[in-house]
Design a protein around this motif. Structure first.
Motif: not given
Length: 167
Positions: A25-30
């Motif tokens: 899920a953290k991969q989608n956070q810029s």
């Protein structure tokens, strides 16, 4: 890496899923500088891979960053693994490349494990599938191995012959 019949792996499975979901899920956070993919592998089914990564116990947690491999040695907790993957990984000494899974020794381990697995599979095919007696199947594999070894030696010898000098 995990082992299906390992009690530690079974108890940690739900926590492992939560960690994987959180890191993915953290991969989608810029705002996140580091992206971590999580995978699980059955060490019993993938013995060559487990040998290549020098797995001696289950579960084993490994962080691969390019050619660099680091093994997690902290407590098996949600917070510890997430912190290791995202922040503290640089504090852990990487596995030396020569002996790491991507280095020459890791590749050699993998080749030997795959060769052994292939030989066992061929033996089972000859005895069960073809109905050969075990001793005959073993003799066929030994002769085949000798022929393959001799052909390899001849090919390497021919490739390494010094070229004749022309005057």
């Amino acid at each position: 890496l995990r082992f299906n019949r390992c009690g530690h792996c079974t108890r940690f499975a739900s926590t492992y899923e939560v960690i994987a979901n959180q890191l993915h899920a953290k991969q989608n956070q810029s705002t996140v500088k580091r992206q971590v993919n999580v995978a699980k592998i059955d060490g019993a089914a993938e013995r060559a891979l487990a040998s290549r990564f020098s797995v001696h116990g289950f579960p084993t947690f490994v962080l691969i960053d390019g050619w660099t491999v680091r093994e997690y040695e902290g407590t098996r907790s949600h917070e510890g693994l997430v912190k290791f993957a995202m922040e503290n990984y640089e504090e852990t000494e990487p596995v030396p490349f020569l002996f790491g899974p991507f280095g020459p020794m890791g590749q050699l381990k993998s080749l030997l494990m795959r060769s052994g697995t292939w030989a066992i599979g061929m033996y089972e095919h000859l005895t069960v599938g073809r109905g050969m007696k075990p001793l005959v199947a073993m003799a066929v594999l030994c002769v085949g191995g000798l022929v393959l070894g001799l052909v390899s030696i001849v090919v390497v010898g021919l490739l390494c012959l010094p070229k004749a000098k022309q005057d």
